[in-house]
Design a protein around this motif. Sequence first.
Motif, short mmCIF file in Angstrom:
data_model
loop_
_atom_site.label_atom_id
_atom_site.label_comp_id
_atom_site.label_asym_id
_atom_site.label_seq_id
_atom_site.Cartn_x
_atom_site.Cartn_y
_atom_site.Cartn_z
N GLY A 53 0.78 -1.23 0.00
CA GLY A 53 0.00 0.00 0.00
C GLY A 53 0.81 1.28 0.00
O GLY A 53 0.25 2.38 0.03
N ILE A 54 2.15 1.16 -0.05
CA ILE A 54 3.03 2.33 -0.05
C ILE A 54 3.52 2.59 -1.47
O ILE A 54 4.01 1.66 -2.13
N PRO A 55 3.40 3.82 -1.98
CA PRO A 55 3.87 4.10 -3.33
C PRO A 55 5.33 3.71 -3.52
O PRO A 55 6.18 3.98 -2.66
N CYS A 56 5.60 3.06 -4.63
CA CYS A 56 6.93 2.53 -4.94
C CYS A 56 7.62 3.44 -5.95
O CYS A 56 6.99 3.96 -6.87
N VAL A 57 8.93 3.66 -5.77
CA VAL A 57 9.70 4.42 -6.74
C VAL A 57 10.58 3.45 -7.51
O VAL A 57 10.90 2.36 -7.04
N SER A 58 10.98 3.87 -8.71
CA SER A 58 11.71 2.95 -9.60
C SER A 58 13.21 2.92 -9.33
O SER A 58 13.87 1.96 -9.71
N ASP A 59 13.73 3.96 -8.70
CA ASP A 59 15.17 3.96 -8.40
C ASP A 59 15.44 4.71 -7.11
O ASP A 59 14.62 5.52 -6.65
N ILE A 60 16.58 4.46 -6.53
CA ILE A 60 16.93 5.00 -5.22
C ILE A 60 17.01 6.52 -5.24
O ILE A 60 16.76 7.18 -4.23
N ALA A 62 15.03 8.60 -6.38
CA ALA A 62 13.74 9.23 -6.13
C ALA A 62 13.26 9.04 -4.70
O ALA A 62 12.21 9.56 -4.31
N ALA A 63 14.04 8.32 -3.88
CA ALA A 63 13.58 7.99 -2.53
C ALA A 63 13.93 9.05 -1.50
O ALA A 63 13.29 9.13 -0.45
N ASP A 64 14.97 9.84 -1.74
CA ASP A 64 15.42 10.87 -0.79
C ASP A 64 15.61 10.26 0.60
O ASP A 64 15.06 10.74 1.59
N ALA A 65 16.40 9.18 0.66
CA ALA A 65 16.53 8.40 1.89
C ALA A 65 17.82 8.72 2.64
O ALA A 65 18.81 9.17 2.07
N ASP A 66 17.78 8.47 3.96
CA ASP A 66 18.98 8.56 4.80
C ASP A 66 19.68 7.21 4.89
O ASP A 66 20.88 7.13 5.15
N LEU A 67 18.90 6.13 4.70
CA LEU A 67 19.41 4.77 4.79
C LEU A 67 18.81 3.94 3.67
O LEU A 67 17.60 3.98 3.45
#
Length: 200
Positions: A53-60, A62-67
């Motif tokens: 149920g969480i929108p998925c992104v195609s590459d890292i 687009a995630a704007d992640a810390d980890l």
Amino acid sequence: MGELSELFAPETVAVVGATEREGSVGRAIMDNLVADFDGTVVPVNPNYDEVLGIPCVSDIGAADADLAVVVVPPKIAVEAVRQAGESGVRNVVVITAGFGETGSEGAARERELREVAEQYDLNLVGPNSLGIMSTGVDMNATFGPENAQPGGMSFMSQSGAFITAVLDWANDQDIGFRDVVSLGNKAVLDEADFVREWGD
């Protein structure tokens, strides 16, 4: 706080290789994170529009992640870590096996992984890791069946099976932990790094 503090207190965790497939490692990690994590979980998989149920992104990127928690097959895991570094992610846990523990081809892949981590100055746990936990942010970024209770001490082991056994015992004894780390093959971060971090 030490230089690995963001590894244990990310605001956004990207799961590279997230999936809804029952019995898969990518599904187990998503289940564990979604259950309790205080921050944002971003599934990364070009084959899905959403995971759990969480929108998925195609590459890292687009995630704007810390980890980033990497659980894609070994032949593309190094490239996934490279993309994480290029995207500004500094903390990576490589769950994927098939590196130095598998022979000469895997050892060469692990050397390449280490070089990528050095190029982008990554705090990299693994490969061949069960994952990490931090009860301070209710983060279980592992594919294990046990979650740690909160506590004041931290724990690390090369063996994911040993971590699972200790957590099972500790939960029965009402013993908690602050951080838990499955070191895996220790391509970059090893025991000394975490002793320094926890000492700080």
